[in-house]
Scaffold this active site. Structure first.
Site, PDB file in Angstrom:
ATOM      1  N   TRP A 106      -7.221 -14.116  11.203  1.00  0.00           N
ATOM      2  CA  TRP A 106      -7.352 -12.664  11.384  1.00  0.00           C
ATOM      3  C   TRP A 106      -8.779 -12.230  11.699  1.00  0.00           C
ATOM      4  O   TRP A 106      -8.982 -11.216  12.362  1.00  0.00           O
ATOM      5  CB  TRP A 106      -6.833 -11.928  10.146  1.00  0.00           C
ATOM      6  CG  TRP A 106      -7.720 -11.985   8.932  1.00  0.00           C
ATOM      7  CD1 TRP A 106      -7.792 -12.986   8.012  1.00  0.00           C
ATOM      8  CD2 TRP A 106      -8.644 -10.976   8.494  1.00  0.00           C
ATOM      9  NE1 TRP A 106      -8.699 -12.675   7.025  1.00  0.00           N
ATOM     10  CE2 TRP A 106      -9.227 -11.440   7.302  1.00  0.00           C
ATOM     11  CE3 TRP A 106      -9.025  -9.726   8.990  1.00  0.00           C
ATOM     12  CZ2 TRP A 106     -10.197 -10.710   6.589  1.00  0.00           C
ATOM     13  CZ3 TRP A 106      -9.980  -8.988   8.291  1.00  0.00           C
ATOM     14  CH2 TRP A 106     -10.550  -9.482   7.111  1.00  0.00           C
ATOM     15  N   HIS A 144      -6.874  -9.371  -4.232  1.00  0.00           N
ATOM     16  CA  HIS A 144      -5.808  -8.397  -3.950  1.00  0.00           C
ATOM     17  C   HIS A 144      -4.708  -8.448  -5.019  1.00  0.00           C
ATOM     18  O   HIS A 144      -3.536  -8.246  -4.710  1.00  0.00           O
ATOM     19  CB  HIS A 144      -5.197  -8.647  -2.567  1.00  0.00           C
ATOM     20  CG  HIS A 144      -6.086  -8.231  -1.432  1.00  0.00           C
ATOM     21  ND1 HIS A 144      -6.254  -6.914  -1.059  1.00  0.00           N
ATOM     22  CD2 HIS A 144      -6.857  -8.965  -0.590  1.00  0.00           C
ATOM     23  CE1 HIS A 144      -7.087  -6.855  -0.034  1.00  0.00           C
ATOM     24  NE2 HIS A 144      -7.475  -8.087   0.270  1.00  0.00           N
ATOM     25  N   ASP A 159      -0.112  -6.496  -3.605  1.00  0.00           N
ATOM     26  CA  ASP A 159      -1.507  -6.158  -3.357  1.00  0.00           C
ATOM     27  C   ASP A 159      -2.006  -5.346  -4.540  1.00  0.00           C
ATOM     28  O   ASP A 159      -1.313  -5.215  -5.554  1.00  0.00           O
ATOM     29  CB  ASP A 159      -1.676  -5.401  -2.033  1.00  0.00           C
ATOM     30  CG  ASP A 159      -2.964  -5.791  -1.317  1.00  0.00           C
ATOM     31  OD1 ASP A 159      -4.039  -5.531  -1.891  1.00  0.00           O
ATOM     32  OD2 ASP A 159      -2.904  -6.358  -0.215  1.00  0.00           O
ATOM     33  N   ASP A 162      -7.249 -13.860   1.193  1.00  0.00           N
ATOM     34  CA  ASP A 162      -8.281 -13.111   1.905  1.00  0.00           C
ATOM     35  C   ASP A 162      -9.096 -12.224   0.970  1.00  0.00           C
ATOM     36  O   ASP A 162      -8.640 -11.835  -0.097  1.00  0.00           O
ATOM     37  CB  ASP A 162      -7.642 -12.244   2.994  1.00  0.00           C
ATOM     38  CG  ASP A 162      -6.660 -11.233   2.413  1.00  0.00           C
ATOM     39  OD1 ASP A 162      -5.844 -11.621   1.564  1.00  0.00           O
ATOM     40  OD2 ASP A 162      -6.719 -10.046   2.801  1.00  0.00           O
ATOM     41  N   GLU A 163     -10.305 -11.923   1.404  1.00  0.00           N
ATOM     42  CA  GLU A 163     -11.164 -10.892   0.812  1.00  0.00           C
ATOM     43  C   GLU A 163     -11.248 -10.994  -0.708  1.00  0.00           C
ATOM     44  O   GLU A 163     -11.189 -10.004  -1.430  1.00  0.00           O
ATOM     45  CB  GLU A 163     -10.660  -9.498   1.216  1.00  0.00           C
ATOM     46  CG  GLU A 163     -10.677  -9.268   2.713  1.00  0.00           C
ATOM     47  CD  GLU A 163     -10.104  -7.928   3.129  1.00  0.00           C
ATOM     48  OE1 GLU A 163     -10.505  -7.408   4.190  1.00  0.00           O
ATOM     49  OE2 GLU A 163      -9.248  -7.387   2.399  1.00  0.00           O
ATOM     50  N   ARG A 182       0.838  -1.202   0.000  1.00  0.00           N
ATOM     51  CA  ARG A 182       0.000   0.000   0.000  1.00  0.00           C
ATOM     52  C   ARG A 182       0.873   1.251   0.000  1.00  0.00           C
ATOM     53  O   ARG A 182       0.591   2.218  -0.700  1.00  0.00           O
ATOM     54  CB  ARG A 182      -0.914  -0.016   1.215  1.00  0.00           C
ATOM     55  CG  ARG A 182      -2.218  -0.758   1.022  1.00  0.00           C
ATOM     56  CD  ARG A 182      -2.060  -2.180   0.481  1.00  0.00           C
ATOM     57  NE  ARG A 182      -3.333  -2.830   0.320  1.00  0.00           N
ATOM     58  CZ  ARG A 182      -3.959  -3.494   1.277  1.00  0.00           C
ATOM     59  NH1 ARG A 182      -3.405  -3.607   2.484  1.00  0.00           N
ATOM     60  NH2 ARG A 182      -5.112  -4.070   1.047  1.00  0.00           N
ATOM     61  N   TYR A 228      -4.325  -5.774  15.160  1.00  0.00           N
ATOM     62  CA  TYR A 228      -4.247  -4.946  13.961  1.00  0.00           C
ATOM     63  C   TYR A 228      -3.726  -3.560  14.330  1.00  0.00           C
ATOM     64  O   TYR A 228      -4.450  -2.712  14.853  1.00  0.00           O
ATOM     65  CB  TYR A 228      -5.612  -4.885  13.266  1.00  0.00           C
ATOM     66  CG  TYR A 228      -5.725  -5.924  12.173  1.00  0.00           C
ATOM     67  CD1 TYR A 228      -5.273  -7.230  12.395  1.00  0.00           C
ATOM     68  CD2 TYR A 228      -6.247  -5.620  10.928  1.00  0.00           C
ATOM     69  CE1 TYR A 228      -5.352  -8.193  11.398  1.00  0.00           C
ATOM     70  CE2 TYR A 228      -6.322  -6.579   9.924  1.00  0.00           C
ATOM     71  CZ  TYR A 228      -5.872  -7.861  10.164  1.00  0.00           C
ATOM     72  OH  TYR A 228      -5.924  -8.816   9.176  1.00  0.00           O
ATOM     73  N   TRP A 239      -0.989  -2.909   8.432  1.00  0.00           N
ATOM     74  CA  TRP A 239      -1.450  -2.551   7.086  1.00  0.00           C
ATOM     75  C   TRP A 239      -1.212  -1.059   6.890  1.00  0.00           C
ATOM     76  O   TRP A 239      -1.449  -0.261   7.796  1.00  0.00           O
ATOM     77  CB  TRP A 239      -2.922  -2.906   6.919  1.00  0.00           C
ATOM     78  CG  TRP A 239      -3.198  -4.365   7.148  1.00  0.00           C
ATOM     79  CD1 TRP A 239      -3.760  -4.942   8.246  1.00  0.00           C
ATOM     80  CD2 TRP A 239      -2.895  -5.438   6.254  1.00  0.00           C
ATOM     81  NE1 TRP A 239      -3.836  -6.303   8.100  1.00  0.00           N
ATOM     82  CE2 TRP A 239      -3.311  -6.640   6.879  1.00  0.00           C
ATOM     83  CE3 TRP A 239      -2.316  -5.507   4.985  1.00  0.00           C
ATOM     84  CZ2 TRP A 239      -3.168  -7.890   6.285  1.00  0.00           C
ATOM     85  CZ3 TRP A 239      -2.178  -6.752   4.381  1.00  0.00           C
ATOM     86  CH2 TRP A 239      -2.598  -7.923   5.021  1.00  0.00           C
ATOM     87  N   THR A 240      -0.765  -0.675   5.702  1.00  0.00           N
ATOM     88  CA  THR A 240      -0.232   0.686   5.559  1.00  0.00           C
ATOM     89  C   THR A 240      -1.034   1.577   4.611  1.00  0.00           C
ATOM     90  O   THR A 240      -0.507   2.544   4.074  1.00  0.00           O
ATOM     91  CB  THR A 240       1.232   0.633   5.093  1.00  0.00           C
ATOM     92  OG1 THR A 240       1.312  -0.019   3.821  1.00  0.00           O
ATOM     93  CG2 THR A 240       2.104  -0.092   6.104  1.00  0.00           C
ATOM     94  N   GLU A 241      -2.322   1.280   4.401  1.00  0.00           N
ATOM     95  CA  GLU A 241      -3.112   2.177   3.566  1.00  0.00           C
ATOM     96  C   GLU A 241      -2.984   3.625   4.032  1.00  0.00           C
ATOM     97  O   GLU A 241      -2.840   4.544   3.226  1.00  0.00           O
ATOM     98  CB  GLU A 241      -4.601   1.768   3.596  1.00  0.00           C
ATOM     99  CG  GLU A 241      -4.915   0.490   2.861  1.00  0.00           C
ATOM    100  CD  GLU A 241      -4.974  -0.705   3.798  1.00  0.00           C
ATOM    101  OE1 GLU A 241      -5.739  -1.632   3.520  1.00  0.00           O
ATOM    102  OE2 GLU A 241      -4.242  -0.708   4.806  1.00  0.00           O
ATOM    103  N   ASP A 254      -2.826  -1.111  12.518  1.00  0.00           N
ATOM    104  CA  ASP A 254      -3.203   0.038  11.689  1.00  0.00           C
ATOM    105  C   ASP A 254      -4.457   0.717  12.230  1.00  0.00           C
ATOM    106  O   ASP A 254      -4.833   1.793  11.753  1.00  0.00           O
ATOM    107  CB  ASP A 254      -3.440  -0.391  10.242  1.00  0.00           C
ATOM    108  CG  ASP A 254      -4.513  -1.470  10.117  1.00  0.00           C
ATOM    109  OD1 ASP A 254      -4.453  -2.447  10.892  1.00  0.00           O
ATOM    110  OD2 ASP A 254      -5.387  -1.350   9.242  1.00  0.00           O
TER     111      ASP A 254
END
Length: 641
Positions: free
Chosen positions: A421, A276, A202, A354-355, A173, A446, A492-494, A448
């Protein structure tokens, strides 16, 4: 040059820090298994010597100590074989056989310092504890003068509770340089972390060179620089430069792996598939099930491209998935996995999972044909088909596949491990199926998430306070411990744009996770931890590292009383703090009304309230300002829940 006088408030803040800097209190994080304090202290001589076995790994430990000692003291270390060396690294004898691979016994007495261990990793962790026993000047970035280098007499027996003590760094990210990754590793090992989970790919960037697939880094590693709230940015225009990002060459990776190895850290690489994967799909549209659409896509720069209204999995507005059935995809994954296996010696390889949105799969005639052919009932089983094929590729390279807990859906591949998670449920289910598990639930791990009141923090979708992280227990009741490898904190670095803010988000919450993963569960004590934490934050000040102090802030809870009035309750995470507040738009200090418990009822004409915390006469928490509208909004949300 004119001398500027410190403001009285700054003097009040500085004095306790100076007192702590001179304090000789033993404050070790993570808490050792056992510590016996003796009477007296050992003074390091003007010429410090160190004796260690003549092995490569022992040399790494010696260098770790020497470099930090020289930076802080200006003095060099002399190696010697003499029995009277200042510091002696020795192999554990039969009485210390229960130390295990990473345990150590540290003795400081009038004869000097001895660290015994069954392996060099134990010496390394003993050295980290030794640093924490030293005066805070050891944290200095330049040589300190007139320091009394005294170390208290102690005997410490210590070993980790869990073998997997991880932190995940998302470099997709927002990209972090090779030097910043090294700094992250250095920060980790001081608190006995031993796994760096490296989230390399990602939707926002593909960060690792793969031979034979050059567009992954020529195209997939770059997006448009945007700043503000990630996920809300406008779609970049075609003329905007795509020069923000970066990647690691394979030589960079080898250098990082060696750097980590010399600090007894394993690097777990993650290539996140089949969702992702937008950066890969943009680079090579034929990896998608919709190549005719993918040719128009761009690597994501923070614009919204997912509909989360139905929860997880989301509905994709842009197809960011690899095709679950194309042979081209599995050849691509074979090349990627083969090269990752050669670059990273760690036995595990993370493949994400994931997702993963399924709405484009649902419309794909080829996927429908596969479902009929293989007897797959739903899209979860389609993903399971993909994961099982991928697991065979991973296993063929001598690695063990680990993925996020969604890989459980539709059936877990036989040899796969699970990183849980979405709470603890997935990990419990996997452990009961006798699969290895790393616990990393959002509820505790988490990093973030916001750390304090949303009025004081950049907006993220959830809050995780320090005390909550300290409550983490990775081993659920009734689960066989052999399947729980340990735990991990995820970054996570969004919304994390630079390394300084990365430090702010990680510390001090990663202190508490370190204690959870290393120390005996029965030794955890919140008040004791906070006391030790305060000493470590002084060390962070000296080391010029950034950290959060949200644990000292007021917690402001609004609701509606039974008679419909707006009600506010105040509390703190840390015991021993005093709260002060105002409803008149002014800034409260320790001369304002003190909160004594029970509900507060803001006057109807009140437009905002403020609250602040003190320890004695020193302000320790941020001044928090919340409007009446925000208090009302929170109260309504609380009533709905």
């Amino acid at each position: 040059m004119k001398m500027r006088l410190l403001a009285p408030a700054l003097i009040l803040c500085a004095l306790p820090l100076l007192a702590l800097a001179a304090d000789t209190t033993i404050a070790i994080i993570p808490e050792p298994v056992s510590l016996q304090k003796g009477k007296g202290s050992f003074s390091l001589p003007e010429k410090v010597t160190i004796a260690a076995p003549a092995t490569t790994e022992a040399g790494w430990v010696v260098r770790t100590f020497s470099e930090r000692w020289q930076k802080a003291s200006g003095q060099t270390i002399a190696k010697t074989n003499a029995a009277n060396a200042t510091i002696r690294l020795v192999y554990a004898n039969s009485s210390d056989v229960n130390l295990g691979k990473e345990g150590y016994r540290l003795m400081v007495n009038q004869k000097g310092i001895e660290i015994s261990a069954a392996s060099p990793a134990g010496w390394f962790y003993g050295i980290q504890t030794l640093f924490q026993l030293m005066p805070t000047a050891i944290e200095s970035l330049s040589p300190s003068k007139n320091v009394s280098w005294k170390i208290p007499f102690v005997t410490i027996h210590d070993k980790p509770r869990f073998g997997w003590r991880g932190l995940m760094l998302d470099v997709s990210r927002h990209f972090f340089t090779k030097q910043e990754v090294k700094q992250f590793i250095d920060d980790m090992v001081r608190y006995k972390y031993n796994v760096l989970h490296f989230h390399l790919t990602d939707d926002q960037g593909w960060r690792i060179e793969i031979k034979g697939w050059p567009r992954l880094t020529e195209v997939g590693a770059w997006n448009v620089k945007k700043q503000g709230y990630f996920g809300t940015f406008p779609t970049p225009k075609k003329e905007e430069k795509r020069d923000h990002g970066g990647f690691y060459t394979q030589d960079d990776i080898r250098e990082l792996v060696q750097y980590a190895k010399e600090r007894f850290v394993d690097i777990l690489p993650e290539v996140d598939v089949p969702g992702h994967s937008l950066a890969a799909v943009v680079s090579y549209p034929n990896l998608s099930g919709t190549p005719e659409l993918a040719a128009t896509y761009q690597v994501n720069s923070g614009e919204n491209f997912m509909d989360w209204s139905r929860g997880n999995p989301p509905t994709a507005l842009v197809n960011n998935t690899l095709s679950p059935i194309k042979d081209t995809v599995f050849q691509f994954l074979t090349d990627v996995v083969t090269q990752l296996a050669q670059l990273f010696p760690f036995p595990y390889l993370h493949t994400g999972g994931d997702e993963c949105p399924k709405n484009y799969w649902e419309k794909d005639p080829a996927v429908q044909a596969l479902m009929k052919q293989e007897g797959l009932k739903n899209q979860d089983e389609v993903q399971s088909y993909f994961e099982k094929r991928l697991e065979k590729i991973v296993r063929s390279q001598g690695k063990k596949m680990i993925g996020w807990d969604e890989i459980l859906h539709g059936g877990l591949a036989p040899g796969a491990a699970v990183m849980s998670w979405q709470g603890m449920k997935g990990g419990i289910e996997a452990a009961r199926q006798q699969h290895e598990v790393v616990m990393t639930p959002t509820t505790f791990a988490y990093l973030d998430y916001m750390q304090g009141d949303p009025a004081t923090e950049p907006e993220v979708y959830a809050t995780l306070r320090l005390k909550k992280t300290y409550e983490f227990e990775p081993l659920p009741p009734g689960i066989d411990p052999q399947w729980i490898k340990g735990g991990q904190g995820n970054v996570w670095t969004e919304q994390i744009y630079n390394y300084r803010y990365l430090q702010y988000m990680v510390w001090p919450r990663a202190f508490s996770l370190a204690e959870t993963f290393w120390s005996p569960a029965e030794k955890k004590n919140w008040d004791n931890f906070v006391n030790r934490l305060n000493h470590h934050l002084v060390r962070y000040d000296i080391a010029e590292k950034k950290y959060a102090t949200c644990h000292n802030d007021a917690i402001i809870d609004s609701r509606f009383s039974k008679d419909g009035r707006l009600q506010v309750d105040l509390s703190t995470e840390v015991n021993g703090l005093q709260l002060y507040y105002s409803f008149d738009n002014t800034f409260p200090d320790n001369f304002y009304p003190a909160y004594r418990g029970g509900p507060l009822f803001p006057p109807e004409e009140c437009s905002m309230m403020r609250a602040v915390t003190y320890r004695g006469k020193q302000q320790v928490g941020k001044m928090i300002t919340i409007t009446r509208e925000e208090l009302m909004k929170r109260a309504k949300e609380r009533n709905r829940n």
